[in-house]
Motif scaffolding. Structure first.
Motif, PDB file in Angstrom:
ATOM      1  N   GLU A  46     -17.437  -7.183  18.963  1.00 55.96           N
ATOM      2  CA  GLU A  46     -16.730  -7.361  17.699  1.00 55.96           C
ATOM      3  C   GLU A  46     -15.679  -6.280  17.515  1.00 55.96           C
ATOM      4  N   VAL A  47     -16.025  -5.038  17.860  1.00 58.59           N
ATOM      5  CA  VAL A  47     -15.077  -3.930  17.745  1.00 58.59           C
ATOM      6  C   VAL A  47     -13.903  -4.131  18.696  1.00 58.59           C
ATOM      7  N   ALA A  48     -14.200  -4.549  19.938  1.00 58.89           N
ATOM      8  CA  ALA A  48     -13.137  -4.807  20.906  1.00 58.89           C
ATOM      9  C   ALA A  48     -12.198  -5.894  20.401  1.00 58.89           C
ATOM     10  N   ARG A  49     -12.766  -6.931  19.771  1.00 57.67           N
ATOM     11  CA  ARG A  49     -11.954  -8.022  19.232  1.00 57.67           C
ATOM     12  C   ARG A  49     -11.055  -7.514  18.095  1.00 57.67           C
ATOM     13  N   MET A  50     -11.608  -6.677  17.210  1.00 63.85           N
ATOM     14  CA  MET A  50     -10.805  -6.109  16.112  1.00 63.85           C
ATOM     15  C   MET A  50      -9.623  -5.306  16.650  1.00 63.85           C
ATOM     16  N   LEU A  51      -9.878  -4.501  17.665  1.00 69.08           N
ATOM     17  CA  LEU A  51      -8.802  -3.675  18.224  1.00 69.08           C
ATOM     18  C   LEU A  51      -7.752  -4.534  18.909  1.00 69.08           C
ATOM     19  N   ILE A  61     -15.114  -4.648  27.229  1.00 66.64           N
ATOM     20  CA  ILE A  61     -16.432  -4.088  26.969  1.00 66.64           C
ATOM     21  C   ILE A  61     -17.167  -3.934  28.292  1.00 66.64           C
ATOM     22  N   ARG A  62     -18.141  -3.055  28.293  1.00 63.93           N
ATOM     23  CA  ARG A  62     -19.097  -2.986  29.403  1.00 63.93           C
ATOM     24  C   ARG A  62     -20.484  -3.048  28.797  1.00 63.93           C
ATOM     25  N   ASP A  63     -21.367  -3.804  29.420  1.00 64.36           N
ATOM     26  CA  ASP A  63     -22.712  -3.981  28.883  1.00 64.36           C
ATOM     27  C   ASP A  63     -23.608  -4.409  30.032  1.00 64.36           C
ATOM     28  N   SER A  64     -24.335  -3.449  30.603  1.00 63.23           N
ATOM     29  CA  SER A  64     -25.138  -3.745  31.789  1.00 63.23           C
ATOM     30  C   SER A  64     -26.246  -4.742  31.491  1.00 63.23           C
TER      31      SER A  64
END
Length: 320
Positions: free
Chosen positions: A180-185, A265-268
């Motif tokens: 969500e934060v990545a989308r806002m930016l 984003i990165r999310d293992s």
């Protein structure tokens, strides 16, 4: 988001556990028809922890997800769980390759990075991409995992890897997931300045003498002796299981790279979930349906899903 119990010995079903070693049950049941087993409780495992900027060593147990883990750490050190930005495994450094995710090796040493100074930075978006990769701690804080060289953010010396993003233009984003934060930016207009309020992890300047006298931290540099891990779940009890195979780890790394390329984003853990889904999908179209049912909030584009399926099922571009 490694470390195994003592040679991976499995405890008897329903038996207690301590530090990954199964304990023998008490009085054996009398012979006769097997009685229905009660649901297995969460495994009793004890982990060692420190605050990354310096502290005594504490012991925690009895958690099944990241929020409970943070609450246990906070209780040991008499702080609020909201003070914890993220945790690393086996190093006190802000090392994004050692982030705690959804799995913890049975002998991993947990370092908690807590809130330090708050800073505000004004950014002008001169390009579509800021050069940030965002992740989150699973408990409400999104933070910077990577800064691309030569990017807009890379030119701002005050912005660092490990900084938590607390607000965008005074709009708090605490509680938002990283995507969500990545989308806002991404959606911020070009050529219009905006403000980031960041919280950096507390640094160990006031603890340098103590750390030097004490030598290397107890968990620093430990190497896992096997693959058995405790898998934390958002819902339900934690599960003791074998770690991923080398091929699964490599597939998850490829999918994590794709997440960064497509979404910033990165999310293992997300990557591992997608690898599991792809392994059970005979085609990219079926993978898309499966991801839609469990991860619909991400709205993955079709071309991205196709690349994920290819990266897992045909990593070298092999054709059927």
């Amino acid at each position: 988001m490694q470390r195994a119990g003592r040679h991976g010995r499995q405890p008897p079903e329903g038996g207690p556990m301590e530090n990954g070693v199964g304990q023998e049950p008490g009085t054996p049941e009398p012979p006769g028809p097997a009685a229905p087993r009660a649901p297995r409780s969460r495994p009793r495992l004890v982990f060692h922890t420190q605050l990354a900027h310096g502290s005594p060593t504490g012991r925690i147990e009895g958690f099944t997800n990241v929020k409970e883990l943070y609450a246990k750490i906070a209780e040991v050190f008499d702080i609020s769980p909201t003070e914890i930005l993220f945790c690393t495994l086996n190093t006190h450094k802000v090392d994004m390759q050692k982030l705690l995710g959804g799995q913890i090796g049975l002998e991993d040493f947990i370092f908690a990075h807590v809130r330090g100074e708050t800073k505000e930075v004004e950014v002008t978006k001169t390009e579509d991409a800021l050069g940030l990769t965002i992740t989150d701690n699973g408990a409400g804080y999104a933070f910077i995992k990577r800064i691309k060289e030569g990017s807009i953010i890379n030119r701002l010396q005050t912005v660092c890897v490990g900084d938590s993003i607390e607000a965008i233009n005074d709009h708090t984003i605490v509680g938002c997931r990283h995507y969500e934060v990545a989308r806002m930016l991404r959606e911020l207009p070009r050529a219009q300045p905006f403000t980031l309020r960041l919280v950096q992890p507390k640094k160990a300047f006031d603890m340098i003498g103590q750390r030097t006298r004490a030598g290397k931290s107890p968990g620093e540099g430990r190497v896992a002796s096997g693959k058995e891990t405790l898998r934390l779940r958002t819902q339900g009890p934690a599960v003791l299981e074998e770690g991923p195979s080398l091929s699964e780890e490599e597939a998850a790394r490829r999918v994590d790279d794709l997440l960064e390329s497509y979404m910033g984003i990165r999310d293992s853990e997300l990557a591992s979930t997608m690898v599991e889904a792809a392994k059970g999908s005979p085609s990219a179209a079926q993978l898309a349906q499966g991801l839609d049912s469990v991860l619909g909030e991400f709205a993955f584009p079709q071309e991205f899903v196709a690349e994920v399926w290819a990266a897992v099922c045909h990593p070298k571009g092999d054709k059927e």
